[in-house]
Write an enzyme that holds these catalytic residues in place. Sequence first.
Site, mmCIF file in Angstrom:
data_model
loop_
_atom_site.group_PDB
_atom_site.id
_atom_site.type_symbol
_atom_site.label_atom_id
_atom_site.label_comp_id
_atom_site.label_asym_id
_atom_site.label_seq_id
_atom_site.Cartn_x
_atom_site.Cartn_y
_atom_site.Cartn_z
ATOM 1 N N CYS A 240 52.908 44.052 41.588
ATOM 2 C CA CYS A 240 53.543 44.184 40.276
ATOM 3 C C CYS A 240 54.975 44.645 40.421
ATOM 4 C CB CYS A 240 52.841 45.246 39.437
ATOM 5 S SG CYS A 240 51.325 44.722 38.688
ATOM 6 N N LYS B 108 47.939 44.160 41.575
ATOM 7 C CA LYS B 108 48.358 43.496 40.345
ATOM 8 C C LYS B 108 47.916 44.286 39.121
ATOM 9 C CE LYS B 108 49.711 39.365 40.344
ATOM 10 N NZ LYS B 108 51.088 38.840 40.207
ATOM 11 N N ILE B 115 46.376 45.513 33.390
ATOM 12 C CA ILE B 115 46.660 44.318 34.177
ATOM 13 C C ILE B 115 48.151 43.986 34.134
ATOM 14 C CG2 ILE B 115 44.335 43.390 33.862
ATOM 15 C CD1 ILE B 115 45.605 41.352 31.888
ATOM 16 N N CYS B 116 48.626 43.440 35.241
ATOM 17 C CA CYS B 116 50.035 43.095 35.412
ATOM 18 C C CYS B 116 50.185 41.626 35.028
ATOM 19 C CB CYS B 116 50.332 43.332 36.891
ATOM 20 S SG CYS B 116 51.937 42.925 37.477
ATOM 21 N N LEU B 117 50.924 41.371 33.944
ATOM 22 C CA LEU B 117 51.001 40.014 33.430
ATOM 23 C C LEU B 117 52.106 39.201 34.086
ATOM 24 C CD1 LEU B 117 50.434 41.022 29.744
ATOM 25 C CD2 LEU B 117 48.807 39.879 31.243
#
Lengths: 387, 170
Positions: A240, B108, B115-117
Amino acid sequence: MATVEELKAKIVQLEMKLEAAQQKGPKRHKIDVMSSEVVDSNPYSRLMALKRMGIVDNYENIRNFTVAVVGVGGVGSVTAEMLTRCGIGRLLLFDYDKVELANMNRLFFQPHQAGLSKVAAAAETLRDINPDVDIKTYNYNITTVDNFQNFMDTISTESLIGGQVDLLLSCVDNFEARYAINTACNELNQCWIESGVSENAVSGHIQLVIPGETACFACAPPLVVASNIDEKTLKKDGVCAASLPTTMGVIAGLLVQNTLKYLLKFGQTSNYLGYSALTDFFPTMRLKPNPVCNDNYCKIRQKEFEARPKVIELVKEEEDEKPLHEDNDWGISLVDESANEPEAKTQMVDGISLEYSLSNDNDVPKSSKTAQDDVNLEDLIAQMKSI
Amino acid sequence: MVDESTRKTLSNIPLLQTKAGPRDKDLWIQRLKEEYQSLIKYVQNNKEADNDWFRLESNKEGTRWFGKCWFIHNLLKYEFDIEFDIPVTYPHTAPEIALPELDGKTAKMYRGGKICLSDHFKPLWARNVPRFGLSHAMALGLGPWLAVEVPDLINRGAITYREKQVENAS
Ligand SMILES: [Zn+2]
């Protein structure tokens, strides 16, 4: 199982250990008045020297100010430490996260603090560094309905004189929290500085928001500072976000520098200042608010600002601080989006662009709308449950 | 930006109309009705397409949502709890959907199992305020995330199949 006596003995033993641990080294005591006397016991002598040198007229006024720091992570914790060492009057710290070992690539927090709430751990360290600073902590998520009102009330009543804080610093790491801060600050007419570090860790920015006078966070899509990395080669699969203590430290430094300039009225406070780490480039610009901003309070503040008599600025604006045209169309997209590539970014000034455009929603098929007839919410909830 | 199958999915999810968040009192109730209508239709579509993959419900104020989602991999059904709050800035900002039990198991994710979009999600959402609702967040956010991350989690041994997951799911 241990008896009560055994446990009592254990407590005495631990209390002695605790006392011993707490007595490590000298403790700094409270100081009533900031002095400029140059003695090795005066923690303010070098700051007060700014007065003697003519940089700041009124350094000791720093003690009258209250600053709220929202987000006490990589940027916010360092920001809070700098303000504490500068002798700020009161600090309000907001965060709902805990210290984790995964945070140890950043500054400020230490491994033994893992598991503590960030605000509690920070407050403890900061009070040790400078007990003159009045530190208040708020351990909650400001974006939820339950906490948002408390957040607004705190910002508007918890200054040293029981009023609105002098400045709010946004050190959060996500869009939702920035948007929530923006909503609160437009409603409360609260000046604030937004800060951020990109998820690839090699660029960052600060942005001063004076409601009605400069662009708010909702006036345009988020701004991005060019990192000079080819987007096509940037690998985001499997992660991320990355982070570097260096970039966060630079942004915290720029944030607090501008906070000091804003509060103590010296030098020039930047409206928007970017930092591109790979090229050591610091683009700046001034951003006017968007007359058709999504935030209603932003538009109200703009009207109020227009109605106020203007102070004529004596300092001539520098060439590179091009004010954006009022009719700037935030939504211009330079390239069509059919190709499956990152979209082209609308450039604001050299090195700063919009993260995305708001026009062009051709990629979403038009579908039916939800019916507006007299449906009952309870019936819908029941229907959802019974599927 | 949007691939064909997602486009098809989207075309069958009713769009919302009321631009209101949880601080907007009566207008929020209207929005909440639209959210439920849209979700009910989306779940029905999924069932008809033999792709029933989640259930959601909320507290009575509609500010806190929870439920379950399922993902089938090699004929085994994996089930996860879903939870999220509606932020005060909704629908200008999308909800941050979390799968708490997967927190710490994949990069992620943000803290708390959020959650990582994808980079495409945020612009798409921003351009479709207030027409996108929770069903769109599920279809464009959680659905694609599960499709990429769950097989990876299984292959890495980060999650293993549990018998009772099927019982709960059925
Ligand atoms: Zn605005």
